[in-house]
Design a protein around this motif. Sequence first.
Motif, short mmCIF file in Angstrom:
data_model
loop_
_atom_site.label_atom_id
_atom_site.label_comp_id
_atom_site.label_asym_id
_atom_site.label_seq_id
_atom_site.Cartn_x
_atom_site.Cartn_y
_atom_site.Cartn_z
N GLN A 1 -0.81 10.35 4.06
CA GLN A 1 -1.16 9.03 3.54
C GLN A 1 -0.33 7.93 4.19
O GLN A 1 -0.82 6.83 4.46
CB GLN A 1 -1.00 9.00 2.02
CG GLN A 1 -2.09 9.79 1.32
CD GLN A 1 -2.09 9.63 -0.19
OE1 GLN A 1 -2.49 10.53 -0.90
NE2 GLN A 1 -1.67 8.50 -0.70
N SER B 1 -4.31 8.64 -4.22
CA SER B 1 -3.62 9.88 -4.58
C SER B 1 -4.53 11.06 -4.25
O SER B 1 -5.49 11.33 -4.95
CB SER B 1 -3.27 9.89 -6.06
OG SER B 1 -2.73 11.13 -6.44
N TYR C 1 0.84 -1.21 0.00
CA TYR C 1 0.00 0.00 0.00
C TYR C 1 0.87 1.25 0.00
O TYR C 1 0.57 2.22 -0.72
CB TYR C 1 -0.92 0.01 1.22
CG TYR C 1 -2.23 -0.72 1.04
CD1 TYR C 1 -3.44 -0.06 1.21
CD2 TYR C 1 -2.28 -2.07 0.71
CE1 TYR C 1 -4.65 -0.72 1.07
CE2 TYR C 1 -3.48 -2.73 0.56
CZ TYR C 1 -4.66 -2.06 0.74
OH TYR C 1 -5.86 -2.71 0.58
N ASP D 1 0.75 3.88 -3.07
CA ASP D 1 0.40 5.29 -2.83
C ASP D 1 1.49 6.21 -3.35
O ASP D 1 1.21 7.25 -3.95
CB ASP D 1 0.18 5.55 -1.34
CG ASP D 1 -1.11 4.93 -0.81
OD1 ASP D 1 -1.89 4.36 -1.60
OD2 ASP D 1 -1.33 5.01 0.42
N TRP E 1 1.68 13.36 1.32
CA TRP E 1 2.34 12.05 1.36
C TRP E 1 2.53 11.60 2.80
O TRP E 1 2.30 10.43 3.13
CB TRP E 1 3.67 12.13 0.63
CG TRP E 1 4.39 10.83 0.47
CD1 TRP E 1 3.85 9.57 0.53
CD2 TRP E 1 5.78 10.64 0.22
NE1 TRP E 1 4.82 8.62 0.32
CE2 TRP E 1 6.01 9.25 0.13
CE3 TRP E 1 6.84 11.50 0.04
CZ2 TRP E 1 7.26 8.71 -0.11
CZ3 TRP E 1 8.09 10.96 -0.21
CH2 TRP E 1 8.30 9.58 -0.28
N ARG F 1 -1.89 4.77 6.37
CA ARG F 1 -1.56 3.35 6.16
C ARG F 1 -0.97 2.73 7.42
O ARG F 1 -1.24 1.57 7.74
CB ARG F 1 -0.61 3.19 4.98
CG ARG F 1 -1.16 3.68 3.66
CD ARG F 1 -2.57 3.20 3.35
NE ARG F 1 -2.96 3.56 1.99
CZ ARG F 1 -4.13 3.31 1.47
NH1 ARG F 1 -5.07 2.73 2.19
NH2 ARG F 1 -4.40 3.67 0.23
#
Length: 195
Positions: free
Chosen positions: A37, A87, A11, A15, A34, A41
């Motif tokens: 994200q 994204s 993942y 990503d 980023w 995760r």
Amino acid sequence: MIQNKKDYYYYLQADKEALDIKRKSPRPIVDDIWKFQRLLRKLEYTVNCKNGKIAKFYILLLKYRFHKFSRLLGFDIPINVFGPGLSIAHRGTIVVNGGARVGANCRIHASVNIGTGKDTSTTLVPTLGNNVYIGPGAKIFGKIEVGDNVAIGANSVVNKSFESNVTIAGSPAKIINHKGSKDLLFRYETLKEKE
């Protein structure tokens, strides 16, 4: 959904590719999305795969950091909703219901709302397929299904189901062509590549 450490690393890499990032690690100031994200995760992995007293404390710490970061960026994105290859294009308001399910390789822009219809339960929420592009300001709600490779235009109101490989736009949304999302995503996988 992340089920083990291998999934977690997959993942993270998906990503990174979807964000079109070539660097090894985020820069301190400019890579907020980023970093968000990656934290998303990590929280998903920890909640789904870890248990015990130490893990519970660590989950609380991660939830606190995640909540703080979400508020800073304007996101209300719960865990275990998006598949690999997420994204997020820009900072700004993004609200997603925890019951929604979005497949792999989704590009989502600011001012998007993915939620329920008239009822606020988590059962009347959308399911979106793989390789979906969601333009700025789109509103997607109700117990609907949007197929794979769909592009949703800016400021669209999507309240009914749509087949795969189409571009939809308008209020209410309707099919405007059959181009789909292929040219709008940095990371695009066909069904054959997944197998």
